[in-house]
Each structure stands twice: as C-alpha cells, then as structure tokens.
Design a protein around this motif. Structure first.
Motif, mmCIF file in Angstrom:
data_model
loop_
_atom_site.group_PDB
_atom_site.id
_atom_site.type_symbol
_atom_site.label_atom_id
_atom_site.label_comp_id
_atom_site.label_asym_id
_atom_site.label_seq_id
_atom_site.Cartn_x
_atom_site.Cartn_y
_atom_site.Cartn_z
ATOM 1 N N ILE A 50 10.028 5.490 -0.199
ATOM 2 C CA ILE A 50 8.874 5.005 -0.955
ATOM 3 C C ILE A 50 8.038 4.113 -0.046
ATOM 4 C CG2 ILE A 50 8.107 3.660 -2.958
ATOM 5 C CD1 ILE A 50 10.794 4.361 -4.292
ATOM 6 N N VAL A 51 6.776 4.474 0.143
ATOM 7 C CA VAL A 51 5.900 3.665 0.996
ATOM 8 C C VAL A 51 4.807 3.021 0.143
ATOM 9 C CG1 VAL A 51 6.359 5.023 3.053
ATOM 10 C CG2 VAL A 51 4.424 5.617 1.610
ATOM 11 N N GLU A 52 4.341 1.882 0.611
ATOM 12 C CA GLU A 52 3.363 1.084 -0.140
ATOM 13 C C GLU A 52 2.217 0.684 0.785
ATOM 14 O OE1 GLU A 52 3.260 -3.231 -2.526
ATOM 15 O OE2 GLU A 52 5.159 -2.416 -1.776
ATOM 16 N N ILE A 53 0.994 0.972 0.361
ATOM 17 C CA ILE A 53 -0.179 0.556 1.126
ATOM 18 C C ILE A 53 -0.887 -0.535 0.337
ATOM 19 C CG2 ILE A 53 -2.359 1.259 2.160
ATOM 20 C CD1 ILE A 53 -1.242 4.044 2.517
ATOM 21 N N GLN A 54 -0.811 -1.773 0.860
ATOM 22 C CA GLN A 54 -1.376 -2.930 0.181
ATOM 23 C C GLN A 54 -2.871 -3.069 0.485
ATOM 24 O OE1 GLN A 54 1.335 -5.535 2.373
ATOM 25 N NE2 GLN A 54 2.270 -6.144 0.438
ATOM 26 N N GLY A 55 -3.477 -4.096 -0.131
ATOM 27 C CA GLY A 55 -4.850 -4.456 0.193
ATOM 28 C C GLY A 55 -4.824 -5.405 1.378
ATOM 29 N N ILE A 56 -4.942 -6.710 1.112
ATOM 30 C CA ILE A 56 -4.824 -7.731 2.150
ATOM 31 C C ILE A 56 -3.521 -8.481 1.893
ATOM 32 C CG2 ILE A 56 -5.834 -9.834 3.132
ATOM 33 C CD1 ILE A 56 -8.580 -8.759 2.245
ATOM 34 N N GLN B 222 2.490 -1.546 4.358
ATOM 35 C CA GLN B 222 1.510 -2.011 5.338
ATOM 36 C C GLN B 222 0.208 -2.283 4.591
ATOM 37 O OE1 GLN B 222 1.433 0.509 8.793
ATOM 38 N NE2 GLN B 222 -0.413 -0.429 9.641
ATOM 39 N N ASP B 223 -0.567 -3.261 5.052
ATOM 40 C CA ASP B 223 -1.813 -3.569 4.345
ATOM 41 C C ASP B 223 -2.989 -2.850 4.988
ATOM 42 O OD1 ASP B 223 -1.862 -5.263 6.602
ATOM 43 O OD2 ASP B 223 -3.170 -6.670 5.583
ATOM 44 N N ALA B 224 -4.003 -2.551 4.143
ATOM 45 C CA ALA B 224 -5.145 -1.760 4.607
ATOM 46 C C ALA B 224 -6.482 -2.447 4.369
ATOM 47 C CB ALA B 224 -5.128 -0.384 3.942
ATOM 48 N N LYS B 225 -6.455 -3.740 4.059
ATOM 49 C CA LYS B 225 -7.672 -4.577 4.017
ATOM 50 C C LYS B 225 -8.713 -4.176 2.957
ATOM 51 C CE LYS B 225 -5.866 -6.238 7.804
ATOM 52 N NZ LYS B 225 -4.929 -7.370 7.722
ATOM 53 N N LEU C 47 1.527 5.710 8.670
ATOM 54 C CA LEU C 47 2.731 5.832 7.840
ATOM 55 C C LEU C 47 3.192 7.280 7.735
ATOM 56 C CD1 LEU C 47 1.867 3.303 4.975
ATOM 57 C CD2 LEU C 47 3.759 3.109 6.597
ATOM 58 N N LEU C 48 2.248 8.189 7.659
ATOM 59 C CA LEU C 48 2.604 9.610 7.579
ATOM 60 C C LEU C 48 3.267 10.085 8.871
ATOM 61 C CD1 LEU C 48 -0.627 10.937 5.834
ATOM 62 C CD2 LEU C 48 1.669 10.930 4.850
ATOM 63 N N GLN C 49 2.806 9.552 10.000
ATOM 64 C CA GLN C 49 3.405 9.916 11.281
ATOM 65 C C GLN C 49 4.798 9.314 11.428
ATOM 66 O OE1 GLN C 49 0.421 8.497 14.016
ATOM 67 N NE2 GLN C 49 -0.814 10.382 13.885
ATOM 68 N N ALA C 50 4.979 8.126 10.846
ATOM 69 C CA ALA C 50 6.266 7.430 10.969
ATOM 70 C C ALA C 50 7.341 7.993 10.043
ATOM 71 C CB ALA C 50 6.075 5.939 10.696
ATOM 72 N N HIS C 51 6.905 8.618 8.957
ATOM 73 C CA HIS C 51 7.861 9.143 7.975
ATOM 74 C C HIS C 51 7.586 10.624 7.737
ATOM 75 C CE1 HIS C 51 9.118 5.009 7.027
ATOM 76 N NE2 HIS C 51 7.829 4.707 7.108
#
Length: 348
Positions: A182-188, A216-219, A232-236
């Motif tokens: 399960i991966v999570e893309i945050q804001g800040i 990981q955050d994506a601002k 993240l897609l490359q890492a998993h």
C-alpha cells in the motif's frame, strides 16, 4: 488543501450541517462549483430578512480547490436578496491579506468570512474584527485563538484518511489479499492537515491488519504528483492500493500511472474533484474512489455568516444560536454513488 494550497475538501456533514462536501494548480473552471439553491428551511430562515453586508477574504485562486471556494461563496451570496457581498482581492501575501481584512473592518461589515493563508499569522487581525463587534466565520484553516472567531467551519482531515483507509481495507479483504503493498502520496508532509490525513489512513488500515508500505509527499501540485508517482511505481513493481491525498495533484499521479501502463492496483483520491469523479464514472480507471473535502464549505460559511449577522440560529437545531464549530464529514465517492456528488465537484 493548501496552506496556500492547503485546504480542502468536502461535504457539509458533521453532526450538524448538511450542505456540501482538495485542489489543482488551475482555477476551477466550469459548472459544478455553483452552489445548489437553498432548500426552504422549516423556520423560514431563507426568507428575506435584515440586510447584511458580508465581507469575504481568501487566498488567490492558484489551485482548483481554492478557486472553487471563492466561486461557491459568491454564488451563495447571490442567492439572497438580503446579502451585500463584499469580497476583497484574493492574495497569497500574508501582509496584503491582513490589510484587506483591515479594510473590511473599517467598512464596518456585519460579518466576515475568512479563509486565512495562515491562521497563526492572521489571528491578530481576526481578533481586531471580533473586538470591533464583527463576527468572524473562520473557514477551514483555523485561527489558534478561539476569541478570534465566532464560528469555524471546515473539513475533517483525519476523517479523510479514515474513509480512504476503510475503502482500501474493505476492497483488499474482499479480494482475499494478504500482506498488501500500500503506497500513499501525501500533499505537503510538514502540514498538520497532511499528518492528520496520514494518521487517519494508518489507523483505519490497522483495523484490517494492514499498514502503509511507502509514502512520499507531492506538494499539492500536478507536476510533483507526476514525479512522485513515477518514482513510487518504479520502486514497487507490484502495488495493491494507492491513496493520493489530493485530486488536484492526482491529475499528475494518474498521468504517471497511465504512462507506466500500470493497472494492477486500486487507487483512492482525495477532495472530490470533477476530474476524479469522471475517472471513477468511466469504470476503466484504477481510480475507484475519492474521499471528500469539499469547497462547498464556503457556501455554508456564507449561510452561517448571514444567520449570525441576522441573529438567527439553525432551523434544524434546538438551540437559538449557530454552533461555534462545524466539522464536515468526509464521504466516500464511488461508481455507485458518484451521480449525487457531481453537483458538488470542482474542476482541477
């Protein structure tokens, strides 16, 4: 939703208000953000009353969610013949916003709706308004001093995470998935609102015996959303579920997913943008749900300001006064219920 981009998201739910329900880099475009016409209140609250002047201040519309905030506030004010709407120039400059609010205080408006760029830094000017006898309706980003506002209304960031976590947990359990990635893309990541969202997500996943594998955050930007998702897609090489905190940055996230040709996982968005809803409606996207944090909260803030300025309470409550705090529910939008949320969406 933004601290300049902080925000966001959802429906006027909570235990007390039902009116409406985080974001992009482009101003909100078309339709949906227009506030729905008010339903007649049993007490006649929507009937014309004492004329009131409502001041409005918010950040610049450099983000889809923020743009929809301003649009909703203006549209709702226009629905009432007894409201004179007095907005000031939107800005992301703290000192300029303070000056703009001071001009509304000097104009002796009957109520002030303020979405501050930064609650801490605008706390003092909000106190000035209150001391001048002007009730302040604090929208979303909260002032730290409760004496600075009469009422606060905003979204439930922790609740967003909980809603996303339960959707992911139920979907994966239903498929018999164990030890999911399960991966999570945050804001800040440094913002309290982001931390609340992540905590809610982790707490909900824990009830299914799951946890976040990577985040990981994506601002809150489309560009960074694209970069982070690509990484993240490359890492998993295999992912079971992805939660992206913000539908505005989700435009970039989805582009990266499509570019990589990945579709083995389910994705949940955050805020309730029309872009996300259209993806969900298609039935062919990895994006299967989004959890709300609706800019329609601005519509409700205008309604609250009108009631407070006119000395009225909320018709469905027993009490004579508008509540001091209203936390809006974060709801889960899926293909099954998306139709009823379209009118509350905003363009990323």
């Amino acid at each position: 939703m933004s601290d300049n981009v902080a925000r966001r998201g959802f429906l006027v739910g909570g235990a007390v208000l039902l009116a409406a329900g985080c974001t992009s880099n482009e101003p909100a475009a078309a339709p949906s953000s227009a506030a729905p016409a008010p339903a007649p209140a049993a007490s006649g609250n929507d009937q014309p009353g004492t004329k009131v002047v409502i001041g409005f201040s918010a950040p610049a519309a450099d983000h889809g969610w923020i743009a929809a905030i301003a649009k909703n506030a203006e549209a709702t004010a226009k629905q009432y013949t007894d409201i004179e709407f007095k907005p000031v120039e939107p800005t992301n400059d703290i000192n300029q916003q303070i000056s703009a609010v001071e001009s509304l205080i000097a104009a002796k408006v009957n109520a002030l709706v303020i979405l501050p760029n930064d609650g801490q830094q605008l706390n003092q000017v909000a106190l000035q308004a209150t001391e001048a006898g002007i009730p302040v309706i604090n929208l979303d980003r909260i002032f730290p001093d409760k004496l600075a506002y009469r009422s606060w209304i905003g979204g439930d960031n922790y609740g967003m995470g909980v809603a996303a976590g339960h959707f992911v947990g139920e979907q994966l359990k239903g498929k018999g998935v164990t030890n999911p990635v399960i991966v999570e893309i945050q804001g800040i990541a440094t913002l309290p609102l982001t931390q609340d969202r992540s905590k809610g997500f982790a707490d909900a996943l824990k009830t299914y015996g799951f946890s976040v594998t990577a985040k990981q955050d994506a601002k809150f930007t489309v560009e960074t959303g694209n970069q982070v998702a690509t990484s993240l897609l490359q890492a998993h090489k295999k992912i079971d579920a992805l939660w992206n905190h913000d539908d505005d940055q989700g435009v970039g996230v989805l582009a990266a997913i499509k570019e990589a040709g990945r579709n083995e996982f389910i994705m949940v968005g955050g805020a309730g943008s029309l872009n996300a809803m259209r993806e969900i409606q298609s039935g062919s996207s990895v994006l299967q749900a989004t959890v709300t944090y609706s800019p329609t909260m601005a519509s409700s803030a205008i309604k609250l300001a009108r009631l407070i300025a006119q000395g009225k309470g909320m018709s469905d409550l027993v009490e004579n006064q508008v509540p001091q705090s209203l936390t809006l529910a974060s709801e889960t939008i899926t293909k099954e219920n998306v139709e009823k949320y379209l009118a509350l969406g905003f363009e990323s």
